[in-house]
Design an enzyme around this catalytic site. Structure first.
Site, mmCIF file in Angstrom:
data_model
loop_
_atom_site.group_PDB
_atom_site.id
_atom_site.type_symbol
_atom_site.label_atom_id
_atom_site.label_comp_id
_atom_site.label_asym_id
_atom_site.label_seq_id
_atom_site.Cartn_x
_atom_site.Cartn_y
_atom_site.Cartn_z
ATOM 1 N N GLY A 283 0.699 -1.387 -0.084
ATOM 2 C CA GLY A 283 0.183 -0.042 0.042
ATOM 3 C C GLY A 283 0.675 1.240 -0.104
ATOM 4 N N GLY A 284 1.943 1.148 -0.104
ATOM 5 C CA GLY A 284 2.918 2.287 0.262
ATOM 6 C C GLY A 284 2.876 3.080 -1.104
ATOM 7 C CG ASP B 265 -5.763 -13.349 -11.879
ATOM 8 O OD1 ASP B 265 -4.868 -12.718 -12.223
ATOM 9 O OD2 ASP B 265 -5.789 -14.677 -12.021
ATOM 10 C CB CYS C 32 11.546 -4.042 -5.698
ATOM 11 S SG CYS C 32 10.811 -5.456 -5.155
ATOM 12 C CD GLU D 3 -1.807 -7.914 -3.554
ATOM 13 O OE1 GLU D 3 -1.553 -8.775 -3.858
ATOM 14 O OE2 GLU D 3 -1.148 -6.837 -3.871
#
Length: 336
Positions: A145-146, A195, A267, A164
């Site tokens: 949620g960032g 999904d 990331c 999500e």
């Protein structure tokens, strides 16, 4: 309350994790080939959690002058001082060059948190998306949620859809939103557990902006896998991630209105999950074009180290000592 000394020993103990040799060996081989000489500097940071840095994203819905004063005293400075193409005044992030982690705030029902701890590089996808007031926005893979919180520091979307698929992560996402967003605005946010690969078919051409912060092989956490068997399995399954990522991107493109734009981020340093995925989409989808984000990269080059040789529509943040942000890959596309 905001001082570090008492936390030093706790932090040291918590961060002395064991490196998973299987994962390190795999990364050594792959990233030496993909990053060349840069890999040894990146490896030094990724394998040394005590040199990791954390930034604070202030919550505009819960301002605290005392907190900002305290941050200044402790050597924190506002991030992004350069002239970025897009930097809303309400988005206020603080960081400092030295390692260490600011104390986290516990979740308390009915109380808004004052700040969100994050890797400063994770704000780059949000800045690249350039959300404006009134736009309809989809955060396709939103947990924890960032980035959703950061998007709401920038603008008030007309419709904000946070999705999500994973059940546990979806609960985490809801808690994050409750911790940072006040009651009137929270009612405008739709949280779903769909999904992501099917959202484009369910909601075709609905959104002005889409963020695809895709599930990926998270280099930082994988290096410290405590279960060698699980780590080995992860590395085998890693090859399948690019397929999922491209499916999510195709879905995001369907969900975009013509003229809308999307940002894809991960990331990981892995080329297979980054440039290769974007190139596949550009080569197979005639209705999307790349968007130049090199001006944004140039404006933040004082704070982040970028991998050379990327194209103008993409960037890859490489962690290095004193600027231990990333890994973070960002690419921007537009639907025509």
């Amino acid at each position: 309350f905001f001082l570090f000394p008492k936390l030093a020993n706790k932090t040291k103990g918590r961060l002395q994790k064991q490196i998973c040799q299987v994962v390190l060996d795999h990364f050594e081989k792959q990233y030496t080939a993909e990053l060349g000489n840069a890999w040894s500097r990146v490896r030094e940071v990724l394998t040394s959690p005590l040199c990791w840095q954390h930034a604070l994203l202030l919550n505009r819905f819960s301002p605290c002058a005392e907190l900002e004063k305290s941050l200044s005293v402790q050597g924190y400075q506002p991030a992004f001082p350069g002239a970025l193409p897009y930097l809303p005044a309400a988005l206020r992030c603080y960081l400092r060059r030295s390692p260490g982690r600011f104390p986290a705030q516990k979740h308390r029902a009915g109380t808004l948190k004052g700040y969100y701890l994050l890797n400063a590089a994770s704000l780059l996808p949000v800045l690249a998306l350039e959300v404006k007031d009134g736009e309809d926005v989809l955060d396709l893979c939103a947990a924890p949620g960032g980035k959703s919180v950061a998007l709401l520091q920038c603008a008030c979307p007309g419709q904000f859809h946070c999705n999500e698929y994973d059940d546990l992560r979806s609960r985490w996402l809801k808690q994050t939103i409750e911790s940072f967003i006040p009651e009137p605005l929270i009612n405008l946010i739709m949280v779903s557990k769909l999904d992501g690969r099917h959202i484009g078919d369910l909601k075709p051409e609905v959104y002005d902006k889409v963020l695809v912060d895709a599930p990926c092989s998270n280099d930082r956490s994988w290096l410290f896998s405590s279960d060698t068997q699980q780590a080995t399995l992860r590395l085998i399954q890693r090859k399948e991630l690019s397929c999922l990522q491209s499916q999510l991107l195709r879905s995001a493109i369907k969900a975009l209105r013509p003229g809308g734009s999307l940002v894809y981020s991960t990331c990981t340093l892995s080329k297979a999950e980054n440039s290769d995925v974007i190139n596949l989409i550009l080569n197979s989808c005639s209705n999307v074009i790349p968007v130049d984000i090199s001006e944004m990269a140039k404006a933040v080059s004082q704070e982040f180290t970028f991998h050379d040789g990327m194209q103008q529509h993409e960037l890859l943040v490489l962690p290095e000592k004193g600027r231990a942000w990333g890994p973070m890959y960002v690419a921007k596309l537009k639907k025509i």
